[in-house]
Design a protein around this motif. Structure first.
Motif, PDB file in Angstrom:
ATOM      1  N   HIS A 173       5.025  85.736  60.034  1.00 44.54           N
ATOM      2  CA  HIS A 173       4.109  85.664  61.170  1.00 44.54           C
ATOM      3  C   HIS A 173       4.548  86.644  62.249  1.00 44.54           C
ATOM      4  O   HIS A 173       5.593  86.461  62.873  1.00 44.54           O
ATOM      5  CB  HIS A 173       4.074  84.241  61.746  1.00 44.54           C
ATOM      6  N   GLY A 174       3.761  87.698  62.444  1.00 47.67           N
ATOM      7  CA  GLY A 174       4.066  88.671  63.486  1.00 47.67           C
ATOM      8  C   GLY A 174       3.454  88.263  64.808  1.00 47.67           C
ATOM      9  O   GLY A 174       2.250  87.992  64.878  1.00 47.67           O
ATOM     10  N   ARG A 175       4.273  88.207  65.847  1.00 46.99           N
ATOM     11  CA  ARG A 175       3.763  87.764  67.143  1.00 46.99           C
ATOM     12  C   ARG A 175       2.796  88.774  67.759  1.00 46.99           C
ATOM     13  O   ARG A 175       1.831  88.400  68.418  1.00 46.99           O
ATOM     14  CB  ARG A 175       4.936  87.552  68.111  1.00 46.99           C
ATOM     15  N   ARG A 176       3.079  90.047  67.577  1.00 50.87           N
ATOM     16  CA  ARG A 176       2.292  91.066  68.273  1.00 50.87           C
ATOM     17  C   ARG A 176       0.818  90.987  67.883  1.00 50.87           C
ATOM     18  O   ARG A 176      -0.074  91.007  68.733  1.00 50.87           O
ATOM     19  CB  ARG A 176       2.864  92.459  67.955  1.00 50.87           C
ATOM     20  N   ARG A 177       0.556  90.894  66.577  1.00 53.09           N
ATOM     21  CA  ARG A 177      -0.837  90.808  66.118  1.00 53.09           C
ATOM     22  C   ARG A 177      -1.278  89.369  65.869  1.00 53.09           C
ATOM     23  O   ARG A 177      -2.446  89.124  65.586  1.00 53.09           O
ATOM     24  CB  ARG A 177      -1.007  91.614  64.827  1.00 53.09           C
ATOM     25  N   ASP A 178      -0.341  88.436  65.949  1.00 52.41           N
ATOM     26  CA  ASP A 178      -0.622  87.022  65.717  1.00 52.41           C
ATOM     27  C   ASP A 178      -1.281  86.806  64.351  1.00 52.41           C
ATOM     28  O   ASP A 178      -2.282  86.104  64.226  1.00 52.41           O
ATOM     29  CB  ASP A 178      -1.510  86.453  66.826  1.00 52.41           C
ATOM     30  N   ASP A 179      -0.692  87.429  63.321  1.00 48.81           N
ATOM     31  CA  ASP A 179      -1.215  87.236  61.969  1.00 48.81           C
ATOM     32  C   ASP A 179      -0.060  86.995  61.003  1.00 48.81           C
ATOM     33  O   ASP A 179       1.099  87.243  61.320  1.00 48.81           O
ATOM     34  CB  ASP A 179      -2.036  88.445  61.508  1.00 48.81           C
ATOM     35  N   VAL A 180      -0.377  86.473  59.824  1.00 48.98           N
ATOM     36  CA  VAL A 180       0.609  86.202  58.789  1.00 48.98           C
ATOM     37  C   VAL A 180       0.370  87.173  57.641  1.00 48.98           C
ATOM     38  O   VAL A 180      -0.761  87.315  57.153  1.00 48.98           O
ATOM     39  CB  VAL A 180       0.512  84.746  58.290  1.00 48.98           C
ATOM     40  N   SER A 181       1.421  87.842  57.201  1.00 48.80           N
ATOM     41  CA  SER A 181       1.309  88.808  56.098  1.00 48.80           C
ATOM     42  C   SER A 181       2.363  88.512  55.047  1.00 48.80           C
ATOM     43  O   SER A 181       3.426  87.963  55.352  1.00 48.80           O
ATOM     44  CB  SER A 181       1.475  90.238  56.626  1.00 48.80           C
ATOM     45  N   ASP A 182       2.065  88.870  53.809  1.00 49.97           N
ATOM     46  CA  ASP A 182       3.015  88.717  52.705  1.00 49.97           C
ATOM     47  C   ASP A 182       3.742  90.033  52.489  1.00 49.97           C
ATOM     48  O   ASP A 182       3.102  91.095  52.393  1.00 49.97           O
ATOM     49  CB  ASP A 182       2.295  88.281  51.435  1.00 49.97           C
ATOM     50  N   ARG A 205       6.127  97.205  51.172  1.00 46.56           N
ATOM     51  CA  ARG A 205       4.742  97.491  51.552  1.00 46.56           C
ATOM     52  C   ARG A 205       4.680  98.644  52.551  1.00 46.56           C
ATOM     53  O   ARG A 205       3.862  99.560  52.421  1.00 46.56           O
ATOM     54  CB  ARG A 205       4.089  96.246  52.167  1.00 46.56           C
ATOM     55  N   ALA A 206       5.562  98.616  53.541  1.00 43.72           N
ATOM     56  CA  ALA A 206       5.584  99.669  54.561  1.00 43.72           C
ATOM     57  C   ALA A 206       6.383 100.890  54.118  1.00 43.72           C
ATOM     58  O   ALA A 206       6.301 101.942  54.750  1.00 43.72           O
ATOM     59  CB  ALA A 206       6.169  99.129  55.858  1.00 43.72           C
ATOM     60  N   GLU A 207       7.167 100.734  53.040  1.00 43.35           N
ATOM     61  CA  GLU A 207       8.044 101.797  52.546  1.00 43.35           C
ATOM     62  C   GLU A 207       8.974 102.302  53.651  1.00 43.35           C
ATOM     63  O   GLU A 207       9.095 103.500  53.893  1.00 43.35           O
ATOM     64  CB  GLU A 207       7.235 102.946  51.948  1.00 43.35           C
ATOM     65  N   GLY A 208       9.609 101.352  54.298  1.00 41.58           N
ATOM     66  CA  GLY A 208      10.540 101.706  55.348  1.00 41.58           C
ATOM     67  C   GLY A 208      11.368 100.507  55.762  1.00 41.58           C
ATOM     68  O   GLY A 208      11.124  99.372  55.325  1.00 41.58           O
ATOM     69  N   LEU A 209      12.370 100.751  56.621  1.00 42.93           N
ATOM     70  CA  LEU A 209      13.222  99.679  57.120  1.00 42.93           C
ATOM     71  C   LEU A 209      12.499  98.894  58.207  1.00 42.93           C
ATOM     72  O   LEU A 209      11.845  99.474  59.079  1.00 42.93           O
ATOM     73  CB  LEU A 209      14.525 100.250  57.682  1.00 42.93           C
ATOM     74  N   ARG A 210      12.640  97.584  58.160  1.00 41.88           N
ATOM     75  CA  ARG A 210      12.039  96.716  59.151  1.00 41.88           C
ATOM     76  C   ARG A 210      13.016  95.583  59.481  1.00 41.88           C
ATOM     77  O   ARG A 210      13.863  95.223  58.657  1.00 41.88           O
ATOM     78  CB  ARG A 210      10.731  96.095  58.660  1.00 41.88           C
ATOM     79  N   SER A 211      12.897  95.014  60.694  1.00 50.24           N
ATOM     80  CA  SER A 211      13.687  93.847  61.095  1.00 50.24           C
ATOM     81  C   SER A 211      12.752  92.659  61.231  1.00 50.24           C
ATOM     82  O   SER A 211      11.735  92.748  61.923  1.00 50.24           O
ATOM     83  CB  SER A 211      14.406  94.111  62.419  1.00 50.24           C
ATOM     84  N   ARG A 216      10.440  83.468  62.295  1.00 50.79           N
ATOM     85  CA  ARG A 216       9.026  83.787  62.077  1.00 50.79           C
ATOM     86  C   ARG A 216       8.653  83.802  60.598  1.00 50.79           C
ATOM     87  O   ARG A 216       7.495  84.033  60.249  1.00 50.79           O
ATOM     88  CB  ARG A 216       8.668  85.144  62.688  1.00 50.79           C
ATOM     89  N   ILE A 217       9.626  83.582  59.707  1.00 49.86           N
ATOM     90  CA  ILE A 217       9.341  83.541  58.273  1.00 49.86           C
ATOM     91  C   ILE A 217       8.774  82.169  57.930  1.00 49.86           C
ATOM     92  O   ILE A 217       9.431  81.148  58.119  1.00 49.86           O
ATOM     93  CB  ILE A 217      10.612  83.839  57.445  1.00 49.86           C
ATOM     94  N   ARG A 218       7.543  82.145  57.417  1.00 49.76           N
ATOM     95  CA  ARG A 218       6.844  80.890  57.134  1.00 49.76           C
ATOM     96  C   ARG A 218       7.074  80.397  55.700  1.00 49.76           C
ATOM     97  O   ARG A 218       6.905  79.217  55.408  1.00 49.76           O
ATOM     98  CB  ARG A 218       5.345  81.062  57.385  1.00 49.76           C
ATOM     99  N   GLY A 219       7.408  81.305  54.805  1.00 47.29           N
ATOM    100  CA  GLY A 219       7.677  80.934  53.420  1.00 47.29           C
ATOM    101  C   GLY A 219       8.491  82.018  52.747  1.00 47.29           C
ATOM    102  O   GLY A 219       8.468  83.184  53.166  1.00 47.29           O
TER     103      GLY A 219
END
Length: 333
Positions: A173-182, A205-211, A216-219
């Motif tokens: 769940h990303g706060r900035r866009r308020d959406d849930v993505s897999d 999916r993004a082909e890059g490093l992310r934090s 915020r992890i729902r599953g």
């Protein structure tokens, strides 16, 4: 304007004291001041402080030769002298206290038996310093108001994937866009930042490093595929060089000027390991901080309200001005 200040000693005072002790214990003849400075990698002022602490506070049989240029141990006493078996610096004591507090507040069920043993050992170390925290835990209060709890099972699953080098499928769940993505991610490391836990990972999916903030992890599902490895240099370059946890590579450098009133607090804060600061003649303070995306830095700047001014870059200055104007409009004229 005074010279910029920054950087930290790579070798701790305790390490140098032990090294100095070893040098003197092994020698049969005096060693010169210059040779000791070269061996320890320190200045003359630092050497004098080390010598004073070793001799005056720790009771070492340390002597100087008649011309004052060489140091040696009195051989008749050196055999009976050893440094204390447990001797910790204020920073190390703070680390023990913090570790004890964290272990005492960890989620139930998370390695409970093992962590009980670790906490008991920390208590023993503190007791040996004459600090009986087991009997008086209320004497030290470490608040973690900004922290966000992470479920124990989720934390354990992340740790397993991290050290088994397996991929994870997460629902985030990303706060900035308020959406849930897999996302399918290859975990690289866990980062603790301002009392919150983040998973630094390669996002397929993004082909890059992310934090990813753990709370915020729902599953989460542990996958069979092997995790992609990202080198330490790339991790540091993309995640560690700029202000904040989500800011990306350091593409910009902010110059922030604090009023004399705020400077007394700001000058003691660590915003980033690569920051630089200098005092102004009027008592103000200028801080330079590397950053990428500016959102987190803007929030930190706004915390100081009218006591701070963005000098550079211009786009950050405009962003703060716009936010202050919007805030003012909420209160009317």
């Amino acid at each position: 304007m005074q010279r910029l200040q920054g950087g930290h000693q790579a070798v701790s005072r305790r390490e140098r004291l032990y090294h100095l002790h070893d040098i003197l214990r092994q020698r049969r003849t005096p060693i010169t001041r210059q040779d000791l400075m070269d061996e320890l990698g320190c200045s003359q002022a630092t050497l004098y402080r080390l010598v004073g602490e070793l001799r005056d506070h720790l009771g070492a049989p340390l002597e100087q030769d008649p011309d004052g240029r060489g140091y040696y141990y009195d051989r008749s006493l050196a055999g009976n002298f050893e440094l204390p078996g447990l001797w910790i610096s204020p920073d190390e004591l703070q680390a023990l206290l913090t570790a004890r507090h964290i272990l005492g507040n960890v989620q139930p069920g998370l390695l409970e038996d093992e962590l009980d043993g670790v906490q008991s050992r920390i208590n023993q170390l503190l007791d040996q310093q004459g600090l009986n925290f087991s009997a008086q835990p209320e004497r030290v209060n470490i608040r973690r108001d900004a922290g966000r709890p992470v479920p124990a099972d989720l934390f354990e699953d992340v740790m397993q994937a991290l050290f088994r080098r397996q991929r994870l499928k997460i629902s985030y769940h990303g706060r900035r866009r308020d959406d849930v993505s897999d996302r399918e991610v290859s975990p690289q490391r866990l980062t603790s930042y301002r009392d919150r836990w983040y998973l630094d990972a390669w996002c397929h999916r993004a082909e890059g490093l992310r934090s990813f903030a753990l709370e915020r992890i729902r599953g989460m599902t542990l996958l069979e595929q092997e995790a992609v490895e990202v080198g330490d240099d790339k991790l540091a370059r993309e995640l560690d060089q700029s202000f904040g946890i989500f800011s990306g590579p350091a593409e910009h450098r902010a110059r922030l000027q604090f009023t004399p009133e705020a400077a007394r607090w700001a000058a003691d804060e660590i915003w980033h390991p690569r920051q630089h600061g200098c005092w102004l003649e009027d008592g103000g303070y200028v801080l330079e901080v590397p950053f990428g995306r500016s959102r987190e830095l803007e929030m930190e700047i706004l915390r100081y309200g009218c006591e701070i001014e963005v000098l550079e870059p211009e786009f950050l200055r405009h962003a703060i001005r716009d936010q202050l104007q919007q805030a003012r409009s909420r209160y009317g004229d």
